[in-house]
Write a protein that holds these residues in place. Structure first.
Motif, mmCIF file in Angstrom:
data_model
loop_
_atom_site.group_PDB
_atom_site.id
_atom_site.type_symbol
_atom_site.label_atom_id
_atom_site.label_comp_id
_atom_site.label_asym_id
_atom_site.label_seq_id
_atom_site.Cartn_x
_atom_site.Cartn_y
_atom_site.Cartn_z
ATOM 1 N N ARG A 38 -1.814 -12.885 16.370
ATOM 2 C CA ARG A 38 -2.582 -13.849 15.575
ATOM 3 C C ARG A 38 -2.867 -13.300 14.181
ATOM 4 O O ARG A 38 -2.661 -13.988 13.183
ATOM 5 N N THR A 39 -3.306 -12.059 14.101
ATOM 6 C CA THR A 39 -3.651 -11.498 12.799
ATOM 7 C C THR A 39 -2.413 -11.160 11.969
ATOM 8 O O THR A 39 -2.473 -11.207 10.746
ATOM 9 N N SER A 40 -1.291 -10.848 12.607
ATOM 10 C CA SER A 40 -0.083 -10.560 11.833
ATOM 11 C C SER A 40 0.435 -11.820 11.144
ATOM 12 O O SER A 40 0.977 -11.750 10.046
ATOM 13 N N GLU A 41 0.258 -12.987 11.787
ATOM 14 C CA GLU A 41 0.643 -14.246 11.139
ATOM 15 C C GLU A 41 -0.190 -14.484 9.885
ATOM 16 O O GLU A 41 0.314 -14.956 8.875
ATOM 17 N N MET A 42 -1.466 -14.143 9.945
ATOM 18 C CA MET A 42 -2.325 -14.303 8.769
ATOM 19 C C MET A 42 -1.902 -13.351 7.656
ATOM 20 O O MET A 42 -1.899 -13.717 6.485
ATOM 21 N N ASP A 43 -1.536 -12.137 8.017
ATOM 22 C CA ASP A 43 -1.055 -11.181 7.013
ATOM 23 C C ASP A 43 0.228 -11.668 6.361
ATOM 24 O O ASP A 43 0.411 -11.524 5.150
ATOM 25 N N THR A 44 1.121 -12.259 7.144
ATOM 26 C CA THR A 44 2.369 -12.811 6.609
ATOM 27 C C THR A 44 2.077 -13.943 5.632
ATOM 28 O O THR A 44 2.658 -14.009 4.550
ATOM 29 N N ASP A 82 -11.231 -20.376 -8.627
ATOM 30 C CA ASP A 82 -11.242 -20.266 -7.169
ATOM 31 C C ASP A 82 -10.736 -21.561 -6.559
ATOM 32 O O ASP A 82 -11.180 -22.651 -6.927
ATOM 33 N N LYS A 83 -9.823 -21.427 -5.613
ATOM 34 C CA LYS A 83 -9.200 -22.587 -4.968
ATOM 35 C C LYS A 83 -9.292 -22.443 -3.452
ATOM 36 O O LYS A 83 -9.320 -21.336 -2.916
ATOM 37 N N LEU A 84 -9.320 -23.578 -2.780
ATOM 38 C CA LEU A 84 -9.225 -23.633 -1.330
ATOM 39 C C LEU A 84 -7.815 -24.122 -1.022
ATOM 40 O O LEU A 84 -7.423 -25.210 -1.445
ATOM 41 N N VAL A 85 -7.039 -23.299 -0.308
ATOM 42 C CA VAL A 85 -5.627 -23.581 -0.069
ATOM 43 C C VAL A 85 -5.388 -23.779 1.426
ATOM 44 O O VAL A 85 -5.753 -22.933 2.231
ATOM 45 N N PHE A 86 -4.784 -24.909 1.766
ATOM 46 C CA PHE A 86 -4.372 -25.165 3.140
ATOM 47 C C PHE A 86 -2.873 -24.892 3.225
ATOM 48 O O PHE A 86 -2.075 -25.570 2.579
ATOM 49 N N TYR A 87 -2.511 -23.903 4.011
ATOM 50 C CA TYR A 87 -1.126 -23.470 4.176
ATOM 51 C C TYR A 87 -0.649 -23.924 5.555
ATOM 52 O O TYR A 87 -1.113 -23.410 6.572
ATOM 53 N N PRO A 88 0.260 -24.929 5.617
ATOM 54 C CA PRO A 88 0.704 -25.430 6.929
ATOM 55 C C PRO A 88 1.508 -24.378 7.694
ATOM 56 O O PRO A 88 2.267 -23.617 7.113
ATOM 57 N N LEU A 89 1.321 -24.353 9.012
ATOM 58 C CA LEU A 89 1.994 -23.368 9.845
ATOM 59 C C LEU A 89 3.286 -23.897 10.448
ATOM 60 O O LEU A 89 4.050 -23.128 11.020
ATOM 61 N N GLU A 90 3.547 -25.189 10.339
ATOM 62 C CA GLU A 90 4.772 -25.766 10.897
ATOM 63 C C GLU A 90 5.651 -26.328 9.779
ATOM 64 O O GLU A 90 5.157 -26.713 8.733
ATOM 65 N N GLY A 91 6.937 -26.391 10.067
ATOM 66 C CA GLY A 91 7.885 -27.001 9.148
ATOM 67 C C GLY A 91 8.553 -26.002 8.229
ATOM 68 O O GLY A 91 8.004 -24.939 7.941
ATOM 69 N N GLU A 92 9.756 -26.374 7.771
ATOM 70 C CA GLU A 92 10.477 -25.507 6.847
ATOM 71 C C GLU A 92 9.930 -25.629 5.433
ATOM 72 O O GLU A 92 9.766 -24.643 4.739
ATOM 73 N N GLN A 93 9.699 -26.855 4.981
ATOM 74 C CA GLN A 93 9.114 -27.089 3.664
ATOM 75 C C GLN A 93 7.600 -27.116 3.822
ATOM 76 O O GLN A 93 7.045 -28.053 4.350
ATOM 77 N N ARG A 94 6.960 -26.068 3.362
ATOM 78 C CA ARG A 94 5.511 -25.955 3.532
ATOM 79 C C ARG A 94 4.821 -26.347 2.228
ATOM 80 O O ARG A 94 4.750 -25.553 1.293
#
Length: 171
Positions: A38-44, A82-94
């Motif tokens: 779980r934490t390695s995905e966040m680091d990536t 300062d920004k709030l960023v939502f980074y999708p975890l699914e899909g090729e085009q994020r």
């Protein structure tokens, strides 16, 4: 005959003890593997965002799981905004979804407002949420009737948009 029964009893206890210790060790190992994943995905995600965008610093990262799953990052761009960023975890085009934190109600202000309206409630978590392209503050808590409650408040003015209550089923 009693000596044989006593040996059998002792061997049984030792065997059960070994099984229980082995089971506990396996559970600890499994927990560590899952948590590391779980934490390695966040680091990536953090590394990709810093390398491929104009963001220079990431203050925090957490997860939101709704219809789609996101890593939610509080980040600063090159202009110092300062920004709030939502980074999708699914899909090729994020496609990143970004909100200016200057236009948002702060987390602390929302918690203070919520506490004044729900004095006997126990806060579980407050996290940014993205539902159908709209940003919200998701507040999860236990109310005075011990229901598990999820409130979705507008991220700009804190007004309540939606509420889900789940009653306690087992006592």
């Amino acid at each position: 005959m009693t000596n044989t029964k006593r040996k059998w009893f002792i061997y049984s206890l030792v065997g059960i003890g070994i099984i229980l210790i082995s089971l506990l060790a396996y559970c600890i190992y499994l927990y560590q593997v899952i948590n590391d994943s779980r934490t390695s995905e966040m680091d990536t995600t953090k590394t990709q965002l810093l390398e491929q965008t104009s963001y220079v610093d990431i203050h925090s990262i957490e997860s939101f799981h709704g219809t789609n799953s996101y890593h939610v990052l509080e980040a600063m761009n090159e202009a110092g905004e300062d920004k709030l960023v939502f980074y999708p975890l699914e899909g090729e085009q994020r496609q990143l979804t970004v909100f200016d934190m200057e236009d948002m109600l702060s987390k602390n202000t929302l918690i203070e407002t919520w506490q004044s309206s729900c004095g006997f409630c126990k806060l579980v978590n407050v996290t940014p949420a993205l539902v159908e392209g709209e940003a919200y503050w998701e507040i999860t808590y236990h109310d005075n009737e011990n229901n598990y409650v999820m409130n979705y408040h507008s991220i700009t003015d804190g007004s309540l948009q939606e509420q889900f209550k789940y009653p306690k089923m087992f006592y």
